[in-house]
Design a protein around this motif. Structure first.
Motif, PDB file in Angstrom:
ATOM      1  N   HIS A 147       0.199   7.857  11.403  1.00 32.43           N
ATOM      2  CA  HIS A 147       0.076   8.443  12.851  1.00 32.43           C
ATOM      3  C   HIS A 147      -1.418   8.703  12.879  1.00 32.43           C
ATOM      4  N   MET A 148      -2.318   7.663  12.651  1.00 28.69           N
ATOM      5  CA  MET A 148      -3.635   7.737  12.642  1.00 28.69           C
ATOM      6  C   MET A 148      -4.269   6.791  13.019  1.00 28.69           C
ATOM      7  N   THR A 149      -5.250   6.568  13.828  1.00 28.73           N
ATOM      8  CA  THR A 149      -6.128   5.461  14.003  1.00 28.73           C
ATOM      9  C   THR A 149      -6.836   4.767  12.886  1.00 28.73           C
ATOM     10  N   PRO A 150      -7.317   3.803  12.698  1.00 30.49           N
ATOM     11  CA  PRO A 150      -8.202   3.392  11.653  1.00 30.49           C
ATOM     12  C   PRO A 150      -9.502   4.172  11.372  1.00 30.49           C
ATOM     13  N   ASP A 151     -10.210   4.806  12.513  1.00 31.28           N
ATOM     14  CA  ASP A 151     -11.314   5.359  12.350  1.00 31.28           C
ATOM     15  C   ASP A 151     -11.033   6.897  11.704  1.00 31.28           C
ATOM     16  N   GLU A 169      -7.790  -9.967   8.719  1.00 32.03           N
ATOM     17  CA  GLU A 169      -6.387  -9.879   8.063  1.00 32.03           C
ATOM     18  C   GLU A 169      -6.449  -8.259   7.210  1.00 32.03           C
ATOM     19  N   ILE A 170      -7.331  -8.153   6.669  1.00 31.45           N
ATOM     20  CA  ILE A 170      -7.529  -6.978   6.038  1.00 31.45           C
ATOM     21  C   ILE A 170      -7.896  -5.682   6.789  1.00 31.45           C
ATOM     22  N   GLU A 171      -8.480  -5.879   7.781  1.00 34.72           N
ATOM     23  CA  GLU A 171      -8.611  -4.856   8.858  1.00 34.72           C
ATOM     24  C   GLU A 171      -7.108  -4.549   9.651  1.00 34.72           C
ATOM     25  N   SER A 172      -6.381  -5.459   9.762  1.00 34.92           N
ATOM     26  CA  SER A 172      -5.195  -5.398  10.275  1.00 34.92           C
ATOM     27  C   SER A 172      -4.134  -4.578   9.413  1.00 34.92           C
ATOM     28  N   ALA A 173      -4.326  -5.093   8.279  1.00 37.96           N
ATOM     29  CA  ALA A 173      -3.520  -4.165   7.066  1.00 37.96           C
ATOM     30  C   ALA A 173      -3.839  -2.790   7.004  1.00 37.96           C
ATOM     31  N   TYR A 174      -5.098  -2.643   7.150  1.00 32.95           N
ATOM     32  CA  TYR A 174      -5.810  -1.153   7.182  1.00 32.95           C
ATOM     33  C   TYR A 174      -5.396  -0.422   8.119  1.00 32.95           C
ATOM     34  N   ALA A 175      -5.282  -0.998   9.304  1.00 34.47           N
ATOM     35  CA  ALA A 175      -4.779  -0.416  10.640  1.00 34.47           C
ATOM     36  C   ALA A 175      -3.484  -0.091  10.566  1.00 34.47           C
ATOM     37  N   SER A 176      -2.568  -1.111  10.273  1.00 31.34           N
ATOM     38  CA  SER A 176      -0.982  -0.743   9.904  1.00 31.34           C
ATOM     39  C   SER A 176      -0.717   0.328   8.880  1.00 31.34           C
ATOM     40  N   MET A 177      -1.665   0.669   8.007  1.00 28.61           N
ATOM     41  CA  MET A 177      -1.493   1.839   7.133  1.00 28.61           C
ATOM     42  C   MET A 177      -1.771   3.021   7.841  1.00 28.61           C
ATOM     43  N   ALA A 178      -2.980   2.907   8.741  1.00 26.93           N
ATOM     44  CA  ALA A 178      -3.179   3.996   9.435  1.00 26.93           C
ATOM     45  C   ALA A 178      -2.259   4.619  10.513  1.00 26.93           C
ATOM     46  N   SER A 179      -1.605   3.610  11.075  1.00 22.59           N
ATOM     47  CA  SER A 179      -0.536   3.643  12.085  1.00 22.59           C
ATOM     48  C   SER A 179       0.570   4.406  11.479  1.00 22.59           C
ATOM     49  N   ARG A 180       0.956   4.057  10.200  1.00 17.34           N
ATOM     50  CA  ARG A 180       2.141   4.472   9.377  1.00 17.34           C
ATOM     51  C   ARG A 180       1.751   6.008   9.275  1.00 17.34           C
ATOM     52  N   CYS A 183       0.701  -1.199   0.139  1.00 10.04           N
ATOM     53  CA  CYS A 183       0.063   0.041  -0.017  1.00 10.04           C
ATOM     54  C   CYS A 183       0.952   1.290   0.060  1.00 10.04           C
ATOM     55  N   ARG A 184       2.214   1.159  -0.272  1.00  8.34           N
ATOM     56  CA  ARG A 184       2.929   2.582  -0.330  1.00  8.34           C
ATOM     57  C   ARG A 184       2.420   3.632  -1.305  1.00  8.34           C
ATOM     58  N   GLY A 185       1.885   3.282  -2.689  1.00  9.78           N
ATOM     59  CA  GLY A 185       1.190   4.169  -3.194  1.00  9.78           C
ATOM     60  C   GLY A 185      -0.222   4.776  -2.544  1.00  9.78           C
ATOM     61  N   LEU A 186      -0.969   3.881  -2.269  1.00  9.15           N
ATOM     62  CA  LEU A 186      -2.071   4.289  -1.470  1.00  9.15           C
ATOM     63  C   LEU A 186      -1.805   5.152  -0.330  1.00  9.15           C
ATOM     64  N   LEU A 187      -0.742   4.774   0.469  1.00  7.21           N
ATOM     65  CA  LEU A 187      -0.531   5.478   1.638  1.00  7.21           C
ATOM     66  C   LEU A 187      -0.505   6.837   1.333  1.00  7.21           C
ATOM     67  N   ALA A 188       0.324   7.161   0.480  1.00  6.09           N
ATOM     68  CA  ALA A 188       0.586   8.547  -0.039  1.00  6.09           C
ATOM     69  C   ALA A 188      -0.809   9.079  -0.574  1.00  6.09           C
ATOM     70  N   ALA A 189      -1.352   8.277  -1.383  1.00  6.61           N
ATOM     71  CA  ALA A 189      -2.760   8.885  -1.804  1.00  6.61           C
ATOM     72  C   ALA A 189      -3.826   9.165  -0.649  1.00  6.61           C
ATOM     73  N   ALA A 190      -3.835   8.463   0.371  1.00  6.66           N
ATOM     74  CA  ALA A 190      -5.042   9.023   1.397  1.00  6.66           C
ATOM     75  C   ALA A 190      -4.469  10.094   2.067  1.00  6.66           C
ATOM     76  N   MET A 191      -3.333  10.153   2.169  1.00  3.49           N
ATOM     77  CA  MET A 191      -2.680  11.404   3.067  1.00  3.49           C
ATOM     78  C   MET A 191      -3.150  12.838   2.376  1.00  3.49           C
ATOM     79  N   MET A 192      -3.484  12.730   1.016  1.00  4.37           N
ATOM     80  CA  MET A 192      -3.799  13.943   0.178  1.00  4.37           C
ATOM     81  C   MET A 192      -5.356  13.887  -0.094  1.00  4.37           C
ATOM     82  N   VAL A 193      -6.023  12.945   0.322  1.00  2.94           N
ATOM     83  CA  VAL A 193      -7.494  12.981  -0.141  1.00  2.94           C
ATOM     84  C   VAL A 193      -8.435  14.269   0.319  1.00  2.94           C
TER      85      VAL A 193
END
Length: 308
Positions: A105-109, A92-103, A8-18
């Motif tokens: 510095h956010m919670t999944p919510d 497992e999907i939720e865990s990966a989503y949570a890991s993305m949020a953690s990187r 999710c490296r590309g998606l991570l950058a995208a999510a921070m800009m949405v």
């Protein structure tokens, strides 16, 4: 798994800009089915949301057909997983989503709320995560034999990398000069000078470690063995420059000043050097990509894809 760490490296950058992207889809448009893949629909909203993420991560608008092809491919990957009994649980999907949020510095919510403000749903990311987690497992499982690397393959590739054909196993003893949390910078500087003095007197692990243990606020940790094959090049250079029986230069950490005693250094086995590790990873990745491409072509030819 490496793929897990990279999906999710590309998606991570995208999510921070949405946050700056407005919602464009209307309810009617959201329900419009554009493609049906083996009975599963891809809607106009699916295409629109994926286009937003791709544009944000790549800084350019993707062609619509390219986005559609990407979504079709994901449907095929997940369906192929089900075919072989590989269906990842939501946890497992939720865990990966949570890991993305953690990187980030956010919670999944908080991540979900950030996406929602721009009309993007977490499903857009989670669908991509699911496909990218399932697919490598299928390819590596089905074509395990074809992805194996022989010694001859490695030796041939290593002929052009003689400087990386030798590796070392380092036996180290961490030595830490403790500094209480919240101490002023001056105390850290003082402990660093003391560490430099110890470094100058250190003449071998047997006597040197005993001497270090007798010092106030100094602790010697358990022995560790590290292979140069698993180290960044810069760290290998640092350790290679340290003689056996000597200490590395002191480094300031959160809990004090740390050095490492070089207690032994021996040449690694031929199959565990930085060069062989790099060559194996390169060959594995190339073979995986080739097999993955052919496999996708095969399942796409057999798929029922209907444009509406």
């Amino acid at each position: 798994m490496l793929e897990k760490f990279m999906i999710c490296r590309g998606l991570l950058a995208a999510a921070m800009m949405v946050a700056a992207v407005p919602m464009l889809a209307t309810p009617a448009r959201a329900q419009q089915v554009v493609v049906i893949v083996n009975g599963e629909p891809i809607t106009a909203l699916d295409i629109e949301q994926r286009s937003k993420l791709t544009q944000l991560s790549s800084h350019k608008a993707p062609p619509r057909q390219e986005v559609i092809d990407e979504l079709i491919t994901e449907k095929l990957k997940v369906r192929e997983g089900r075919k072989f009994g590989l269906e990842l649980p939501s946890s497992e999907i939720e865990s990966a989503y949570a890991s993305m949020a953690s990187r980030m510095h956010m919670t999944p919510d908080q991540l979900t709320a950030t996406l929602a403000k721009s009309g993007l749903t977490p499903t857009t990311l989670k669908d991509r995560i699911r496909a990218d987690m399932v697919w490598p497992q299928i390819v590596r499982g089905r074509f395990q034999q074809a992805l194996q690397i022989g010694e001859k393959d490695i030796l041939t590739a290593m002929e052009s990398k003689p400087d990386e054909s030798v590796g070392y196993d380092y036996t180290l003893r961490p030595i830490l000069s403790l500094v209480p949390a919240g101490s002023p910078r001056e105390l850290f500087d003082g402990r660093k000078r003391e560490a430099e003095a110890l470094r100058g007197r250190f003449q071998g692990c047997e006597e040197g470690i005993a001497f270090a243990r007798a010092l106030k606020d100094v602790t010697v940790r358990d022995q560790i063995v590290r292979s140069s094959a698993n180290m960044p090049e810069e760290l290998r250079k640092v350790l290679d420059a340290v003689e056996v029986g000597k200490l590395t230069a002191p480094e300031v950490t959160k809990v004090g000043v740390e050095m490492f005693a070089m207690c032994a250094k021996k040449e690694s086995a031929a199959d565990n050097t930085p060069g062989t590790r790099k060559v194996k990873e390169t060959i594995q990745q190339r073979r995986y990509e080739e097999r993955s491409k052919l496999y996708l072509q095969e399942i796409r030819r057999g798929a029922m894809i209907e444009y509406k």
